[in-house]
Motif scaffolding. Structure first.
Motif, PDB file in Angstrom:
ATOM      1  N   ALA A   1      90.729  81.795 -52.423  1.00 45.53           N
ATOM      2  CA  ALA A   1      89.599  81.728 -53.362  1.00 45.53           C
ATOM      3  C   ALA A   1      89.958  80.867 -54.571  1.00 45.53           C
ATOM      4  CB  ALA A   1      89.210  83.137 -53.810  1.00 45.53           C
ATOM      5  N   ASP A   2      91.260  80.742 -54.841  1.00 46.67           N
ATOM      6  CA  ASP A   2      91.699  79.954 -55.998  1.00 46.67           C
ATOM      7  C   ASP A   2      92.958  79.171 -55.615  1.00 46.67           C
ATOM      8  OD1 ASP A   2      91.789  79.043 -58.601  1.00 46.67           O
ATOM      9  OD2 ASP A   2      92.977  80.755 -59.305  1.00 46.67           O
TER      10      ASP A   2
ATOM     11  N   SER B   1      94.853  76.634 -57.949  1.00 45.06           N
ATOM     12  CA  SER B   1      95.822  77.141 -58.930  1.00 45.06           C
ATOM     13  C   SER B   1      97.132  77.519 -58.260  1.00 45.06           C
ATOM     14  CB  SER B   1      95.272  78.377 -59.646  1.00 45.06           C
ATOM     15  OG  SER B   1      94.078  78.056 -60.278  1.00 45.06           O
TER      16      SER B   1
ATOM     17  N   GLU C   1      81.556  74.255 -54.349  1.00 46.67           N
ATOM     18  CA  GLU C   1      82.394  74.917 -55.357  1.00 46.67           C
ATOM     19  C   GLU C   1      83.604  75.582 -54.707  1.00 46.67           C
ATOM     20  OE1 GLU C   1      79.142  75.145 -55.183  1.00 46.67           O
ATOM     21  OE2 GLU C   1      78.358  74.513 -57.146  1.00 46.67           O
ATOM     22  N   GLU C   2      83.373  76.201 -53.556  1.00 49.15           N
ATOM     23  CA  GLU C   2      84.490  76.864 -52.863  1.00 49.15           C
ATOM     24  C   GLU C   2      85.536  75.845 -52.399  1.00 49.15           C
ATOM     25  OE1 GLU C   2      82.422  80.866 -50.920  1.00 49.15           O
ATOM     26  OE2 GLU C   2      82.070  78.915 -49.977  1.00 49.15           O
TER      27      GLU C   2
ATOM     28  N   SER D   1      87.593  74.748 -55.390  1.00 47.95           N
ATOM     29  CA  SER D   1      88.532  75.784 -55.851  1.00 47.95           C
ATOM     30  C   SER D   1      89.854  75.761 -55.085  1.00 47.95           C
ATOM     31  CB  SER D   1      87.929  77.182 -55.675  1.00 47.95           C
ATOM     32  OG  SER D   1      86.836  77.334 -56.519  1.00 47.95           O
ATOM     33  N   THR D   2      89.853  75.155 -53.899  1.00 48.74           N
ATOM     34  CA  THR D   2      91.100  75.105 -53.128  1.00 48.74           C
ATOM     35  C   THR D   2      91.957  73.883 -53.490  1.00 48.74           C
ATOM     36  OG1 THR D   2      90.159  73.800 -51.319  1.00 48.74           O
ATOM     37  CG2 THR D   2      89.996  76.209 -51.121  1.00 48.74           C
TER      38      THR D   2
ATOM     39  N   ASP E   1      93.934  71.105 -56.187  1.00 50.87           N
ATOM     40  CA  ASP E   1      94.601  70.852 -57.462  1.00 50.87           C
ATOM     41  C   ASP E   1      94.279  69.411 -57.868  1.00 50.87           C
ATOM     42  OD1 ASP E   1      96.224  70.467 -59.629  1.00 50.87           O
ATOM     43  OD2 ASP E   1      98.113  70.667 -58.522  1.00 50.87           O
TER      44      ASP E   1
ATOM     45  N   ALA F   1      86.758  68.138 -61.435  1.00 48.59           N
ATOM     46  CA  ALA F   1      86.175  69.163 -60.553  1.00 48.59           C
ATOM     47  C   ALA F   1      84.664  68.954 -60.451  1.00 48.59           C
ATOM     48  CB  ALA F   1      86.505  70.551 -61.082  1.00 48.59           C
TER      49      ALA F   1
ATOM     50  N   SER G   1      95.216  71.087 -48.472  1.00 46.99           N
ATOM     51  CA  SER G   1      94.582  71.029 -49.789  1.00 46.99           C
ATOM     52  C   SER G   1      94.678  69.622 -50.378  1.00 46.99           C
ATOM     53  CB  SER G   1      95.262  72.053 -50.704  1.00 46.99           C
ATOM     54  OG  SER G   1      94.874  71.859 -52.037  1.00 46.99           O
TER      55      SER G   1
END
Lengths: 409, 409
Positions: free
Chosen positions: B79-80, B83, B137-138, B141-142, B144, B154, B327
């Motif tokens: 989900a993140d 980060s 958006e999802e 979020s994955t 960097d 973003a 990613s």
């Protein structure tokens, strides 16, 4: 003949706060140390620098390279070290893991540096002396100039060295006066404002005329406040450098660097990611005449070539314990000399090895004797620690490259 | 919850001559394989690709990253994941060994890819399906996106994905027809002229409409002769690519590429050192409209950004088992989409993982469905090997990313 190989993982925890910067909050200064043991009993020592975690992986990779030198004679190796370096760095399977960067290249630095140390010890000369006594052709034989053909051929490198034979005598005077140092340890990132102020006073009392502050805070106000503290204590005649350790994005750097110009920094170091050549170019153009310094994290001669070609670096901070060792450091220094850009090494070696290399750069290559970074934290661990008095490196006279560690002797 | 970690060093010797190119004469295709074992019993598998020597070092580094994911829930991680990736890749001591390149970054690819595989298996979906079902958006979020702020924020990434929602339905038709492949194994460097000719015939009989020859010989005449053999066999309608595997200096490349233009190559790949952004720019300008392809050895999004900014790459060959995994591959694909440059992955994974990723690039990002490299040599080692029929990749339907190896199951 190189009879035995030893690779050691040597780690040295630091005092609280020492060595900290915007990105490396808690480093353990570490060396992946290669020892090449000659059948004469002489031990050549070289190392790469890391911040702790993974130092063992660099050791493993160094073993791979070092094993290939077993049974070789050091004079024979160094007579054609350019080819040796080229072959090692292009070993067909291992090369995939770089090429010419990351752990494998750090490992090659360790092995290369051990070769140079053994060479100098066998000749009974300090490394700077050995290098300065080589002919231009001999120097260039130790270099791998591949992928530089568009900028620096062997012929051009020899010509550059020969051109600088004039004035060599005069430049040798620095051996008596010593090479100036600058103090990096006044302003580590985690030090309080008070400690920074106190360290400035101390550095000035010790004779330093140049010093560096770590910036790159989440809060730019902190950076600005601290940079003015240093300027206040140092006065206008002292050079003050600011080091952001890659902490800014390009848009941030463009904004913050303009604000920091108010305290007249001598350079701004590692503003953003070390791979981002074009961002450095945009930034350099935007903040001229303030100059950028970079190179601490740049792994090889090819990327340095691109930095020089774009004109984005005002100072090149190649580090012989990050690039492929002394050989590639000299290659990069020649490129810089062609471009008229000063080489001010980052000293992952705490200046032990670089005190030799800057003397060579100045005397044989005609580079300006600007100053060499000084970080005192590991001095007690070296057999022949650098001697910095009155802010000046005293010329090392022991045979070799001054890289022997007490714990391994 | 990720309960157990396993990292395996898996090496697969090849048949004589297979996999050989101008610089890698005798590779052993190898994977540093990360297994993330969930408390549900599901195993997420990811790997990085190497050529043998040092694969164990990538495994060691992968362990370091993977251990930090123990006890974490995969849905929560993904989900993140931007980060998570940022934190892992900037671990303050380990980062020194790159940053974001070499062994540590290969290791991060292995761990990242295991996360994506576990995610897809837990959802019971092939990875392409999972990715295509995510909201803009999802997806973002994955990722960097640090150090890309000057080119892709973003917000801009989300906008780009949303823009391409139009036409998604239509592009999904490729799931039925399959994604075209191209054949890399017709012309390995060490194959004889006769074998190259024979392989061409075979590839065309199998339905391939694009194929690649290894060049970069010491004798340029050999390259020219062999490239004409391929063109002769392939005819004018087949795309023929030439791959020099970094073997040329810039002056050599300038000369040889002009000569090779005579057989009308679709691209010329890795002409010189992968770090030399400016040399590629000079060459690209000199040989236009012939285009360069590169990326097999480019480790991260920042260097790809520089390649795109200079306009030196006509095709970007990012490899999700070289850059920091799925990613960062998606990040690079977004950058390429912005620049209108096709992504044609190098397939260190033999296409297993990339068959999912190119479907995502085409369907969700609007990239052209050009073709995907096909290398058959390791097919027997995969639990669900790619199915290439009539020169076309058939859409994989098993849950996950098709990366499970028989020897580890």
């Amino acid at each position: 003949m190189i009879q035995k190989i030893r690779v050691n993982d040597a780690r040295f925890p630091l005092a609280k706060g020492a060595g900290s910067d915007a990105i490396h909050r808690d480093p353990i200064y570490s060396y992946a140390v290669t020892s090449l043991i000659d059948d004469s009993g002489i031990v050549g020592t070289g190392f790469a620098f890391t911040l702790g975690e993974g130092n063992d992986l660099v050791c493993k990779a160094a073993e791979f390279y070092a094993m290939q030198l077993k049974g070789r004679d050091i004079e024979e190796l160094m007579a054609d070290f350019g080819s040796v370096f080229n072959q090692l760095s292009n070993e067909q399977q291992f090369r995939w893991l770089g090429p010419h960067k990351g752990i494998v290249h750090l490992a090659l630095a360790s092995v290369t540096n051990a070769c140079y140390d053994l060479w100098a010890k066998k000749r009974g000369l300090p490394l700077w002396k050995l290098l300065n006594d080589l002919s231009a052709e001999e120097v260039v034989s130790t270099l791998d100039l591949s992928y530089l053909e568009d900028e620096l051929t062997a012929g051009q490198a020899i010509h550059l060295l020969k051109e600088n034979l004039a004035g060599k005598d005069k430049r040798e005077r620095i051996l008596q006066t010593g090479y100036p140092g600058y103090d990096t340890s006044i302003g580590w990132f985690n030090y309080s404002d008070e400690k920074v102020r106190e360290n400035c006073k101390k550095a000035i009392a010790e004779g330093f005329t140049a010093m560096k502050l770590k910036v790159g805070s989440t809060d730019p106000e902190r950076d600005i406040r601290r940079s003015h503290i240093v300027r206040e204590e140092a006065g206008d005649s002292v050079k003050v450098m600011l080091d952001a350790n890659q902490q800014w994005t390009l848009p941030q750097a463009l904004k913050i660097c303009k604000e920091l110009q108010g305290m007249n920094p001598y350079w701004i170091e590692e503003p953003t990611h070390p791979d981002d050549i074009l961002a450095h170019k945009v930034l350099a153009d935007a903040i001229a005449p303030t100059k950028l310094a970079l190179g601490e994290h740049v792994p090889n001669r090819i990327i340095f070539k691109n930095y020089l070609q774009t004109g984005s670096a005002g100072f090149i901070q190649a580090d012989a314990v990050r690039v492929g060792g002394v050989s590639e450091f000299i290659t990069i220094s020649l490129l810089c000399r062609k471009y008229g850009i000063p080489v001010v090494p980052h000293v992952g070696d705490m200046g032990q090895l670089h005190q030799h290399l800057v003397l060579f750069n100045h005397i044989s290559m005609g580079h300006e004797a600007l100053f060499l970074e000084h970080i005192p934290h590991l001095q007690q661990h070296f057999v022949h620690p650098v001697k910095v008095t009155g802010g000046v490196y005293q010329t090392p006279m022991e045979p070799g490259s001054s890289c022997d560690l007490k714990s391994l002797n």
